[in-house]
Design a protein around this motif. Structure first.
Motif, PDB file in Angstrom:
ATOM      1  N   ALA A 129       0.833  -1.208   0.000  1.00  0.00           N
ATOM      2  CA  ALA A 129       0.000   0.000   0.000  1.00  0.00           C
ATOM      3  C   ALA A 129       0.866   1.256   0.000  1.00  0.00           C
ATOM      4  O   ALA A 129       0.591   2.219  -0.733  1.00  0.00           O
ATOM      5  N   HIS A 130       1.935   1.244   0.805  1.00  0.00           N
ATOM      6  CA  HIS A 130       2.820   2.409   0.875  1.00  0.00           C
ATOM      7  C   HIS A 130       3.536   2.624  -0.454  1.00  0.00           C
ATOM      8  O   HIS A 130       3.613   3.756  -0.955  1.00  0.00           O
ATOM      9  N   ARG A 131       4.057   1.541  -1.033  1.00  0.00           N
ATOM     10  CA  ARG A 131       4.792   1.658  -2.296  1.00  0.00           C
ATOM     11  C   ARG A 131       3.897   2.203  -3.405  1.00  0.00           C
ATOM     12  O   ARG A 131       4.295   3.083  -4.182  1.00  0.00           O
ATOM     13  N   LEU A 132       2.678   1.695  -3.485  1.00  0.00           N
ATOM     14  CA  LEU A 132       1.747   2.157  -4.522  1.00  0.00           C
ATOM     15  C   LEU A 132       1.337   3.615  -4.301  1.00  0.00           C
ATOM     16  O   LEU A 132       1.277   4.403  -5.253  1.00  0.00           O
ATOM     17  N   ALA A 133       1.043   3.970  -3.060  1.00  0.00           N
ATOM     18  CA  ALA A 133       0.616   5.343  -2.769  1.00  0.00           C
ATOM     19  C   ALA A 133       1.717   6.335  -3.111  1.00  0.00           C
ATOM     20  O   ALA A 133       1.458   7.403  -3.692  1.00  0.00           O
ATOM     21  N   VAL A 134       2.960   5.993  -2.771  1.00  0.00           N
ATOM     22  CA  VAL A 134       4.089   6.886  -3.070  1.00  0.00           C
ATOM     23  C   VAL A 134       4.317   6.979  -4.582  1.00  0.00           C
ATOM     24  O   VAL A 134       4.614   8.048  -5.118  1.00  0.00           O
ATOM     25  N   ALA A 135       4.171   5.837  -5.283  1.00  0.00           N
ATOM     26  CA  ALA A 135       4.328   5.855  -6.740  1.00  0.00           C
ATOM     27  C   ALA A 135       3.239   6.703  -7.392  1.00  0.00           C
ATOM     28  O   ALA A 135       3.498   7.481  -8.318  1.00  0.00           O
ATOM     29  N   LEU A 136       2.010   6.569  -6.909  1.00  0.00           N
ATOM     30  CA  LEU A 136       0.913   7.383  -7.433  1.00  0.00           C
ATOM     31  C   LEU A 136       1.127   8.861  -7.110  1.00  0.00           C
ATOM     32  O   LEU A 136       0.763   9.740  -7.902  1.00  0.00           O
ATOM     33  N   GLU A 137       1.729   9.136  -5.965  1.00  0.00           N
ATOM     34  CA  GLU A 137       2.044  10.520  -5.593  1.00  0.00           C
ATOM     35  C   GLU A 137       3.059  11.109  -6.560  1.00  0.00           C
ATOM     36  O   GLU A 137       2.971  12.287  -6.937  1.00  0.00           O
ATOM     37  N   HIS A 138       4.014  10.299  -6.992  1.00  0.00           N
ATOM     38  CA  HIS A 138       5.025  10.760  -7.960  1.00  0.00           C
ATOM     39  C   HIS A 138       4.369  11.244  -9.247  1.00  0.00           C
ATOM     40  O   HIS A 138       4.825  12.213  -9.865  1.00  0.00           O
ATOM     41  N   HIS A 139       3.293  10.568  -9.630  1.00  0.00           N
ATOM     42  CA  HIS A 139       2.578  10.930 -10.860  1.00  0.00           C
ATOM     43  C   HIS A 139       1.438  11.917 -10.604  1.00  0.00           C
ATOM     44  O   HIS A 139       0.620  12.155 -11.493  1.00  0.00           O
ATOM     45  N   ARG A 140       1.353  12.454  -9.370  1.00  0.00           N
ATOM     46  CA  ARG A 140       0.375  13.461  -8.983  1.00  0.00           C
ATOM     47  C   ARG A 140      -1.057  12.926  -9.016  1.00  0.00           C
ATOM     48  O   ARG A 140      -2.011  13.681  -9.036  1.00  0.00           O
ATOM     49  N   LEU A 141      -1.204  11.583  -9.038  1.00  0.00           N
ATOM     50  CA  LEU A 141      -2.525  10.985  -8.919  1.00  0.00           C
ATOM     51  C   LEU A 141      -2.955  10.915  -7.462  1.00  0.00           C
ATOM     52  O   LEU A 141      -4.135  10.776  -7.145  1.00  0.00           O
ATOM     53  N   VAL A 142      -1.985  10.994  -6.574  1.00  0.00           N
ATOM     54  CA  VAL A 142      -2.206  11.041  -5.129  1.00  0.00           C
ATOM     55  C   VAL A 142      -1.378  12.187  -4.573  1.00  0.00           C
ATOM     56  O   VAL A 142      -0.302  12.495  -5.089  1.00  0.00           O
ATOM     57  N   SER A 143      -1.891  12.859  -3.538  1.00  0.00           N
ATOM     58  CA  SER A 143      -1.163  13.930  -2.855  1.00  0.00           C
ATOM     59  C   SER A 143      -1.234  13.685  -1.351  1.00  0.00           C
ATOM     60  O   SER A 143      -1.794  12.678  -0.904  1.00  0.00           O
ATOM     61  N   ARG A 144      -0.667  14.599  -0.568  1.00  0.00           N
ATOM     62  CA  ARG A 144      -0.783  14.556   0.896  1.00  0.00           C
ATOM     63  C   ARG A 144      -1.458  15.835   1.364  1.00  0.00           C
ATOM     64  O   ARG A 144      -1.234  16.909   0.799  1.00  0.00           O
ATOM     65  N   ASP A 145      -2.260  15.709   2.410  1.00  0.00           N
ATOM     66  CA  ASP A 145      -2.847  16.910   2.996  1.00  0.00           C
ATOM     67  C   ASP A 145      -1.937  17.456   4.088  1.00  0.00           C
ATOM     68  O   ASP A 145      -0.811  16.963   4.280  1.00  0.00           O
ATOM     69  N   MET A 146      -2.405  18.486   4.784  1.00  0.00           N
ATOM     70  CA  MET A 146      -1.556  19.146   5.795  1.00  0.00           C
ATOM     71  C   MET A 146      -1.186  18.206   6.937  1.00  0.00           C
ATOM     72  O   MET A 146      -0.191  18.407   7.617  1.00  0.00           O
ATOM     73  N   GLN A 147      -1.982  17.169   7.149  1.00  0.00           N
ATOM     74  CA  GLN A 147      -1.694  16.196   8.213  1.00  0.00           C
ATOM     75  C   GLN A 147      -0.864  15.022   7.711  1.00  0.00           C
ATOM     76  O   GLN A 147      -0.599  14.086   8.467  1.00  0.00           O
ATOM     77  N   GLY A 148      -0.458  15.073   6.442  1.00  0.00           N
ATOM     78  CA  GLY A 148       0.351  13.998   5.888  1.00  0.00           C
ATOM     79  C   GLY A 148      -0.455  12.808   5.397  1.00  0.00           C
ATOM     80  O   GLY A 148       0.114  11.787   5.001  1.00  0.00           O
ATOM     81  N   PHE A 179      -2.895  10.633   2.868  1.00  0.00           N
ATOM     82  CA  PHE A 179      -3.013  10.493   1.422  1.00  0.00           C
ATOM     83  C   PHE A 179      -4.382  10.980   0.962  1.00  0.00           C
ATOM     84  O   PHE A 179      -5.407  10.694   1.595  1.00  0.00           O
ATOM     85  N   VAL A 180      -4.392  11.727  -0.146  1.00  0.00           N
ATOM     86  CA  VAL A 180      -5.637  12.226  -0.751  1.00  0.00           C
ATOM     87  C   VAL A 180      -5.512  12.090  -2.268  1.00  0.00           C
ATOM     88  O   VAL A 180      -4.417  11.940  -2.805  1.00  0.00           O
ATOM     89  N   LEU A 181      -6.642  12.136  -2.956  1.00  0.00           N
ATOM     90  CA  LEU A 181      -6.606  12.125  -4.407  1.00  0.00           C
ATOM     91  C   LEU A 181      -5.844  13.346  -4.921  1.00  0.00           C
ATOM     92  O   LEU A 181      -5.990  14.445  -4.398  1.00  0.00           O
ATOM     93  N   GLY A 182      -5.027  13.154  -5.964  1.00  0.00           N
ATOM     94  CA  GLY A 182      -4.132  14.201  -6.432  1.00  0.00           C
ATOM     95  C   GLY A 182      -4.693  15.056  -7.552  1.00  0.00           C
ATOM     96  O   GLY A 182      -5.712  14.715  -8.173  1.00  0.00           O
ATOM     97  N   PRO A 183      -4.029  16.169  -7.851  1.00  0.00           N
ATOM     98  CA  PRO A 183      -4.518  17.126  -8.845  1.00  0.00           C
ATOM     99  C   PRO A 183      -4.534  16.588 -10.274  1.00  0.00           C
ATOM    100  O   PRO A 183      -5.282  17.060 -11.114  1.00  0.00           O
ATOM    101  N   ARG A 184      -3.707  15.574 -10.546  1.00  0.00           N
ATOM    102  CA  ARG A 184      -3.664  15.045 -11.907  1.00  0.00           C
ATOM    103  C   ARG A 184      -5.010  14.455 -12.323  1.00  0.00           C
ATOM    104  O   ARG A 184      -5.391  14.499 -13.499  1.00  0.00           O
ATOM    105  N   LEU A 185      -5.748  13.915 -11.359  1.00  0.00           N
ATOM    106  CA  LEU A 185      -7.055  13.342 -11.667  1.00  0.00           C
ATOM    107  C   LEU A 185      -8.017  14.415 -12.167  1.00  0.00           C
ATOM    108  O   LEU A 185      -8.787  14.194 -13.101  1.00  0.00           O
TER     109      LEU A 185
END
Length: 250
Positions: free
Chosen positions: A41-60, A62-68
């Motif tokens: 789960a961590h590896r996938l979330a970080v990989a998706l974050e790299h592609h801006r499909l996932v982001s982090r909020d102020m509390q760290g 995971f949230v849906l990213g701007p690329r979507l």
């Protein structure tokens, strides 16, 4: 129903995105919602974050990213372009200036629709023209509501300042005078997608002699009204798609 595509890593990534549709999630919550092993789960979330499909909020979390949102906007582009023609034509006829619709693409902006003045000085921007994001009222509009880190990067080398963009956000429109090209002024306003994100900019442009050094005083209200019409078209189109999807799922 079997949701497996046969491509394991894509299925797992889709599961992560599906879990985040419900809202922000810590890694532990993501593991609980997806049933994936914690390292996976961590590896996938970080990989998706790299592609801006996932982001982090102020509390760290995971949230849906701007690329979507960007992909969703692109999917609705045909509807936007279909609606843009009449709106830009009306804007041109009302202001007697050339009208354009711009979308951002990376570090550039592209004119995706235009309505030129039929007579007189042809200072319009042709459809397909690629312009810098560093100058002009449309560039200001396309940058002003970006996330802080992208906004900061976009200001590097720009002809406008963070203070100017703050004014754009407050007013809801931008103007430029000889900023991109000598002798030319313009006024722009944002078109928003269903999520509220700015997906395009509606502009009029013409010589300073006609538009003056305060072009917003003359035409801001008209340009904003045109942009709002396109925002409403996208909102209605999205609502209709959702309704159709619900009917299909019923």
């Amino acid at each position: 129903m079997d949701n497996s595509s046969g491509v394991g890593v894509l299925d797992k990534a889709a599961t992560v995105l599906g879990a985040l549709e419900a809202g922000p999630a810590t890694l532990a919550q993501l593991v609980g919602a997806t049933g994936l092993a914690r390292p996976t789960a961590h590896r996938l979330a970080v990989a998706l974050e790299h592609h801006r499909l996932v982001s982090r909020d102020m509390q760290g979390r995971f949230v849906l990213g701007p690329r979507l949102g960007e992909l969703a906007s692109a999917a609705g582009e045909d509807r936007l372009l279909a609606a843009a023609g009449p709106v830009l034509g009306a804007l041109r006829d009302h202001t007697n200036e050339s009208a354009q619709l711009f979308r951002r693409q990376g570090d550039m902006r592209i004119c995706v629709a235009a309505a030129e003045r039929p007579v007189g000085l042809r200072d319009s921007i042709p459809v397909g023209a690629t312009l810098s994001m560093l100058a002009g009222s449309a560039a200001q509009v396309l940058l002003a509501w970006e996330e802080p880190d992208r906004l900061h990067r976009g200001l590097q080398g720009a002809a406008f300042t963070a203070t100017a963009l703050s004014g754009v956000r407050r007013r809801g429109w931008a103007q430029s005078v000889a900023e991109r090209e000598p002798g030319v002024a313009s006024v722009s306003a944002p078109v928003r997608g269903p999520s509220g994100r700015v997906v395009a900019a509606v502009s009029i442009s013409g010589p300073i002699e006609r538009l003056s050094r305060q072009p917003g005083r003359l035409h801001a209200a008209t340009v904003v009204a045109g942009a709002n019409k396109l925002t409403e078209v996208l909102r209605r189109h999205h609502a209709m798609q959702q309704q159709q999807q619900q009917q299909q799922n019923a």
